[in-house]
Structure formats: structure tokens, C-alpha cells
Design an enzyme around this catalytic site. Structure first.
Site, PDB file in Angstrom:
ATOM      1  N   HIS B 323       0.813  -1.218   0.000  1.00 57.10           N
ATOM      2  CA  HIS B 323       0.000   0.000   0.000  1.00 57.10           C
ATOM      3  C   HIS B 323       0.844   1.264   0.000  1.00 57.10           C
ATOM      4  O   HIS B 323       0.461   2.277  -0.562  1.00 57.10           O
ATOM      5  CB  HIS B 323      -0.933   0.015   1.214  1.00 57.10           C
ATOM      6  CG  HIS B 323      -2.102  -0.893   1.049  1.00 57.10           C
ATOM      7  ND1 HIS B 323      -2.053  -2.217   1.356  1.00 57.10           N
ATOM      8  CD2 HIS B 323      -3.357  -0.664   0.587  1.00 57.10           C
ATOM      9  CE1 HIS B 323      -3.226  -2.769   1.090  1.00 57.10           C
ATOM     10  NE2 HIS B 323      -4.038  -1.853   0.620  1.00 57.10           N
ATOM     11  N   GLY B 324       1.962   1.217   0.667  1.00 59.11           N
ATOM     12  CA  GLY B 324       2.771   2.435   0.690  1.00 59.11           C
ATOM     13  C   GLY B 324       4.061   2.224   1.440  1.00 59.11           C
ATOM     14  O   GLY B 324       4.166   1.332   2.284  1.00 59.11           O
TER      15      GLY B 324
END
Lengths: 325, 474
Positions: B323-324
Site C-alpha cells: 500500500h505504501g
């Protein structure tokens, strides 16, 4: 194929009919509201289009200029059309509606908020979509792009975000007085955090993006002034006081006020500085509700000075201020 | 060009017209040009990355199709993985790992002076990288034949409805559809249009309205109290669900207008009865990707209990990092991984305990829904907060510091209306509640009424300023 085409026509027709029906019903409800920042205050201002003096601006107008004081001093009927959180977009669109409705005013007063010149937030004034068919100025401001123009074709969309507040104001109207003025009653007890953001307020001057926004907004101020002059309505821009606790004006603030005074000069509007630099009484903390707003006591003083100015012309008042100092 | 903007609707409208009017053998060209144009509206330069990814995986798959040698096949797969994940690493994770290495070296007093990169994260890189990787791995495994038509393969990689935020489609599902000739079907148009409206409703009436409140609270954590954090966390749970599932619905609806069926990405996730169930309902295209290309290759549940727990934890940790590039997502993934492992480990004991309690099934189901929802909400705090420290501050605040909450009445009122509508629809879908037959209007009228209702709900209650979708940043 033919059936599909007929269905498509019927579907689109139904959509348009429903859109008009919803728009009409909401407009009928909306027209009955005269309170609320989401739109009723516009109706209230339009109902008072016959007043001799109309005051425009943000909370700086709404909380600081008392029409009753103006009326007592000048014998002219006044109305405060200031609206919290609003800026020149709101004032310009409201002015266009007023002027279209045979406004009988002799004076417009605009209480300036210099911070608005570097903030571009048209969304706050989106409630004027309701009047899109009534003023080219409104359409020009609210729908500069093709997609916005298409959206405004929908009569239901014009009430985007307004439906809930319209119903609320119909059921439980807010009490906002009869002349638009809402005084701040509380005494101000300054705390150091009040000044935290003020210390950062454009102290170093304007950035290029802020300058861009300012240029766009100055054009609206110019248009506002020109429109008033064309209807032979005199316009006075007012700079109201700030409680600075000994701090001086930042470079950015000075640059903005300078530009605004040039606009006033160019358009034959009055530019009146009734702040702590010209009126010593406004250095007193007891006049304030918070650093940026006068309380009812300060508002009465500001309104009285403004009335004197309107009665005798700004030069005389400025001279009087100097004499007082 | 955002899905929740009028230019996109016009773009889709014009594209559909051109698509069905153009000769069938050239339709892929039109879709490919439209897809590239759609991506280049955001950043023209980064189309190069998509082209590179396309060229590499197209070539690798063709070579895989021509060789039987196990060593060569492994080498080719390795080359594809290295290139795709290398690009992803450089653009998304370089600075994160570089900072972590610098911190570690500083703690150990070892000099470290590798510079950070100042590059913009390409939109959708995580999505299209996983999509192309799944293709190459499937060809390597012999599950699908390599696509020989470069144009169609390029379209598979870049198909605009799902390019920037999924669903992450499998080649075996999407590529055959890109070869088909699609005809104008009124039913497809109506259902696709309805899905687009439903997605827009969730995005602009719920997610964008809630974001005003969530941003105000999470953007200034120290200023608020525990009750406000709690409300903002609930709000974020609905915001992220409506934002992402709204995006997916618009993507699926847009593809459906063009005759293409994309996979379902959400299935009422907040009605999940446990965390495993949640992951069968939330971001299904990613969770199934992680299952098929990470969890199972790691050994899945075939190598004993301990290894199963470890595999779950690793899969979710990497899922979080997908996701990040931030410790928040690592913690988020770790929390989900640990909880899944714990649930797996305690499964039989919990079943026995439930039998002993003899709680009526509806109450038990309700308790399970609530417990799962609240655990997911707890993990959302780490997902949303700017830093792990802030997330911990929010958790501590919720646990102790309750006072009068900060409320943004108007946006919350609009969102609450939207949530009630959404929950009614989802309950009816999840639990199969249907109107009695005699009360059901004719389907076309039902669809029209639904379309009109959604249209006017969006027009009246939707947030005006088009906000970006949360998952664009991943």
C-alpha cells in the site's frame, strides 16, 4: 433499435422533467428562507434592496458594522449583508442581484478582509447557483469552465449541499436579528496562541501564487466598484481594526492594502482606514471579541466613525482622526 | 482525469460511441489509445514505465512459450520479476528503505550517505506491476498461453478503467474478453450505468463528505480528544470503503459499457464475521493475488502450523507494504497478519468455546460482525494517521481521553444519509432480502428509478470539489 431509441428518449425526458420538478420545489422552499449562511441570508439581503445603505463583506462586516448606529447618525435606512466566511465572490454576486432588482441604495460599504485576497475559495459562494438564470455575472463567476456550465443546466444540481440547510432553516430558523448585524458580546481575554498564526501572516510579502490570486480578486473588486458607480451608488471600502498587541503590519498585508487603495482610486471609490493605526481607541483590548473582530462596544465605535465619514466625506473623517490622535 | 469528474463521464460517453461505431478489428486500437491518453492526462512522461513493463513482459512471455528448459524459464521469470519489482522499488520504496538504512547506520555509528530520489510516484504503478507479474507467472506455470498480439497485451496492461487503482485483473479472465467482438446491449448499458452511478454515489456523497471531517481530525491530532478520534476513525472506515469500492464500481461499470466484465473487488466487507472472511470481501483482487502468488508459493498451510502462521504474517506484512512505503502500512499489515495467524491458531478452541456458551446464532453473528468491524477500525488508525506515533496517540486518546466531540454537522449529515442508503442496499444484497414478487415492478422501471434516485442524490448531496481517490497514491 427503434425501441432502444424510444427508451433512450423517454429516459432522458424523464430525467429532465424530474430535474425541473425537483429544482422548482426546492426553489419554492428556498425562497421562503431568510436565515442561514447557506443561502437564506441572500434572500434576506434581497428583501432589503430598498435600504439606503448596504454593508458587504465577511464576518468583519457582519459583526462590526451596526446599521442601527448608521441610521441614528445619518437618518438613512441601512442593512448589513455581511456573511461569515465570505469574500468578494459573494459580495460581487449579491451586488449583481441587488442591482438587477432596482436597488435604491445610495451607499455601498465594503468592509475589507485583506486575507481574502490571497485565498481563492469559490466553493464557499456556490449557493449563488440557485440564481444562475437571473444574473450573467453569477454564471460568469460560478461557471467559467464548460463542465461547470453543463452542471449548472441541472436545476437540481443548483441546490447541491443546500437542500439539507434549506429544510433546516425552514423548520428551525436561526435568530439573526433584523438588520443583519450580529454583535459579539464577550469581553476579550487575549492568549498568546491567538497571535501564533498572525505572526506568520504574509510577514515576508506575497509569493507568486498569492500574487496571482490577488490579481484575479482585484479585478472582482474593480468590477464591484464599477457596477456600483454605474448605478450612481457611492462605494466606501473600509479597513477595520485588528488587535495586534504591539505587533506591526506584515509586508504582505501592506502590499495588499496598497493594491486595494489603488483600485479605490481608479474607480472613484472611498478608501477609509478605520483601524488601530488611525483610531487610537482601537488599540484597546476592551474593544475586541477576538484579535480580528471587534465586540459590540468596538462595533458601535466603528459604526459611528463610519457614519461620520459617510455624512461628511472620508477626507474630513481622516482629518478628524488625525486631530484626535 | 478523475472518475468523479464530468470530463471523465464525457470521455466515456464519446469513447463508447466511437467504440461501437468503429470496425471491430480496430476497436483494440481505440481502447489502447484512449487508455494511454487517460493515463497521460495525469503525467505524460510516466507512460514510459507502462510501455517498458509491457515490452518486457510481452517478450518474456513469448520466450517462455518457446522454451522447455527449466533453467531458462526460471531465468526469464527472474528477469521479469527483477525488472518489474525493480521499477516498483525505485519509484515507490527507495527513499523508505534508504531512510531506514540511514537510521540503522546512524544508530550503529556507521557512515551512510546514499541520496534519496526526488521523483513523483507514478499513479497506479503497484496495480499494473502486479497485473503484469501475474500474467508472466501464469505463463511460467503453464496456466495460460502467451498473448502473441502485442496491441492486445498492451491493452491488457493499460486498460483504462482498472489501470490506476484496479481491480488487478488476471490475464486468463481479461485477455479473452479483449479478443471478443462486443455488440451494443441495452441491458449492459443500463447495468453499467447504474454501477457507475452507485460508485459515484459512494464516492461523492459518502467518502468525500466524510473526508472533510476525517482530514480535520487526523490532520491535527494533538488538538482533539478521544471521542473525536473514535468518530473520525469510524468515519474513515466508511470513507475508505466507499472511496475504494466506489472507484471499483465505476471501473467495473465503465468496462461493462465497453462489453468487458471486470472482477468483483468488494463484497460488503463490514459484514464479515471474522478477519479471514473480511479478506475474502475486501479488495478481493489484491487478496486473491497475494494468496495465489505469495502465500501459496511460500507453502500456504501445507507445511505445518508454525509455517502457516509465518506465511500468513509475511503475506500480510508485504500486503501492507504494497500500500505504501511507510511504517504505518507495515504496522497495519503486521496487525492483520498477526490477527489472522492468531485466529488460525485458536480456531478449534474458539469453536468449542462457542458451543459451550450456547448463544443464540443471531446474537453470535452480531457479536462477530461487531468484533471484526472494530478490529478493522483499530487497524485503520495506523492506515490513516500520518505517523505511527500519531496513530498510537489516537489509540491512547480513544482509550482514555473522552470529552465533547468535535463535529462538522453539514458534511456528516450528508454522509450519514449516504451511509444509511448504502447499508440498506448492502444488507439487502448480503442477506438476500427481496421484495415479494407481486410488489416488484418491471425490471426496466426498477433500474430507471434506481438511476434517477442516484442521479439526484449525487446532484443534491454530493461533494462538489472532485477529490482524488485514496488508492491513487498506492
Amino acid at each position: 433499435m427503434v425501441r432502444n431509441f424510444v427508451l433512450l428518449i423517454a429516459f432522458t425526458g424523464g430525467l429532465v422533467l424530474l430535474d425541473r420538478a425537483i429544482g422548482t420545489a426546492l426553489r419554492a422552499a428556498y425562497d421562503r428562507t431568510v436565515t442561514g449562511e447557506a443561502g437564506g441570508q441572500i434572500n434576506d439581503a434581497l428583501r432589503h434592496a430598498g435600504r439606503d445603505i448596504i454593508v458587504f463583506g465577511s464576518s468583519l462586516a457582519r459583526h462590526q458594522v451596526d446599521p442601527k448606529v448608521l441610521e441614528d447618525h445619518l437618518g438613512l435606512a441601512a442593512f448589513n449583508a455581511g456573511c461569515n466566511g465570505q469574500d468578494i465572490y459573494y459580495a460581487r454576486m449579491l451586488e449583481s442581484l441587488l442591482l438587477q432588482r432596482q436597488c435604491k441604495s445610495r451607499h455601498f460599504v465594503y468592509v475589507l478582509n485583506w486575507r481574502d485576497l490571497v485565498q481563492d475559495d469559490l466553493e464557499r459562494s456556490r449557493m449563488f447557483s440557485v440564481f444562475a438564470d437571473e444574473s450573467p455575472t453569477i454564471r460568469q463567476i460560478l461557471a467559467p469552465s464548460l463542465s461547470q456550465q453543463i452542471k449548472l443546466q441541472s436545476h437540481a444540481y443548483r441546490f447541491n449541499t443546500l437542500a439539507v440547510s434549506t429544510v433546516r432553516q425552514l423548520l428551525v430558523p436561526e435568530h439573526e436579528g433584523t438588520d443583519g448585524f450580529v454583535g459579539i458580546p464577550i469581553e476579550y481575554e487575549p492568549v498568546s496562541t491567538d497571535f501564533a498564526d498572525m505572526d506568520h501572516d504574509l510577514r515576508g510579502g506575497l509569493t507568486s501564487s498569492e500574487r496571482q490570486v490577488m490579481l484575479q480578486k482585484l479585478k472582482l473588486y474593480r468590477d464591484f466598484s464599477d457596477s456600483a458607480q454605474r448605478q450612481h451608488i457611492s462605494l466606501t471600502f473600509v479597513v477595520s481594526p485588528t488587535y495586534r498587541d504591539g505587533r506591526t503590519r506584515g509586508l504582505g498585508e501592506r502590499q495588499i492594502l496598497n493594491e486595494l487603495s489603488k483600485v479605490a482610486d481608479e474607480t472613484q471609490a472611498n478608501f477609509l482606514v478605520l483601524d488601530e493605526t488611525t483610531v487610537p481607541a482601537f488599540r484597546d483590548v476592551l474593544c475586541f471579541g477576538d484579535p480580528r473582530h471587534l465586540n459590540a462596544r468596538g462595533a458601535a465605535l466603528l459604526s459611528r466613525l463610519l457614519a461620520e465619514c459617510l455624512a461628511s466625506g472620508p477626507d474630513d473623517v481622516a482629518k478628524k482622526q488625525r486631530d484626535d490622535e | 482525469m478523475l472518475f468523479n469528474s464530468l470530463p471523465y463521464i464525457l470521455f466515456l460517453f464519446v469513447l463508447c460511441g466511437l467504440y461501437y461505431l468503429s470496425p471491430r478489428r480496430f476497436r483494440w486500437v481505440l481502447l489502447l489509445v484512449a487508455s494511454y491518453a487517460f493515463y497521460m492526462c495525469w503525467n505524460a512522461f510516466y507512460i514510459v514505465l507502462i510501455l517498458a513493463s509491457t515490452a518486457i513482459d510481452y517478450s518474456v512471455a513469448l520466450l517462455l512459450g518457446r522454451t522447455e528448459s527449466r533453467t531458462r524459464r526460471r531465468f526469464l521469470l527472474g528477469a521479469s520479476l527483477l525488472t518489474n519489482l525493480g521499477l516498483l522499488f525505485v519509484f515507490k520504496y527507495w527513499n523508505f528503505f534508504n531512510d531506514a538504512a540511514a537510521d540503522l547506520c546512524a544508530a550503529l555509528t556507521i557512515p551512510w550517505s546514499v541520496p534519496n530520489l526526488t521523483v513523483l510516484l507514478p499513479v497506479g504503478i503497484s496495480f499494473y506491476t502486479f497485473q503484469t507479474l501475474s500474467y508472466t507467472i501464469d505463463v511460467y506455470r503453464g496456466r495460460i498461453e502467451p498473448e502473441r498480439h502485442l496491441g492486445r497485451f498492451a491493452l491488457y496492461v493499460s486498460f483504462f478503467p482498472q489501470l490506476v487503482a484496479g481491480p488487478i485483473e488476471r490475464a486468463e479472465r481479461l485477455l479473452p474478453q479483449l479478443r471478443e467482438n462486443h455488440r451494443v446491449e441495452a441491458e449492459r448499458f443500463l447495468s453499467g450505468g447504474l454501477l457507475i452511478m452507485w460508485g459515484l454515489f459512494k464516492k461523492v456523497v459518502i467518502a468525500d463528505r466524510l473526508s472533510v471531517y476525517v482530514d480535520a481530525v487526523y490532520g491535527n491530532v494533538p488538538e482533539h480528544n478521544g471521542l473525536t478520534y473514535l468518530l473520525a476513525t469510524y468515519a474513515f472506515a466508511f470513507q475508505i470503503y466507499c472511496d475504494f469500492s466506489g472507484y471499483s464500481d465505476i471501473a467495473i461499470g465503465s468496462a461493462r459499457l465497453l462489453g468487458i466484465d471486470l472482477m468483483t473487488n468488494f463484497r460488503s466487507p463490514y459484514f464479515a464475521r471474522d478477519l479471514q472472511d473480511f479478506w475474502r470481501r475486501w479488495h478481493i483482487s489484491l487478496s486473491t493475488w497475494l494468496r495465489d502468488y505469495l502465500y501459496i508459493p511460500l507453502g500456504g498451510n501445507r507445511l505445518g502450523n508454525l509455517r502457516t502462521y509465518a506465511n500468513l504474517a509475511v503475506t500480510m506484512l508485504l500486503g501492507g507494504l504494497w500500500h505504501g512505503a511507510s511504517w504505518n502500512f507495515v504496522v497495519w499489515g503486521a496487525l492483520h497478519g498477526s490477527a489472522l495467524a492468531l485466529l488460525k491458531a485458536t480456531g478449534p478452541h474458539r469453536e468449542r468455546f462457542k458451543e459451550k456458551l450456547r448463544i443464540p446464532p443471531p446474537i453470535m453473528v452480531g457479536a462477530q460482525l461487531l468484533a471484526t468491524f472494530h478490529f478493522v477500525c483499530l487497524t485503520w488508525i495506523f492506515f490513516r494517521a500520518a505517523t505511527v506515533t500519531e496513530a498510537l496517540q489516537v489509540v491512547a486518546g480513544i482509550a482514555s481521553d473522552w470529552g465533547s466531540p468535535f463535529i462538522e454537522a453539514l458534511p456528516l449529515a450528508h454522509a450519514a444519509f449516504g451511509i444509511v442508503v448504502m447499508l440498506c442496499v448492502e444488507v439487502s444484497l448480503a442477506y438476500g432480502i427481496r421484495l415479494p414478487t407481486r410488489l416488484r415492478p418491471v425490471p426496466i422501471a426498477t433500474n430507471w428509478i434506481a438511476f434517477y434516485a442516484l442521479f439526484f442524490a449525487i446532484a443534491l448531496f454530493g461533494a462538489e470539489a472532485g477529490r482524488q481517490f485514496i488508492y491513487f497514491q498506492f
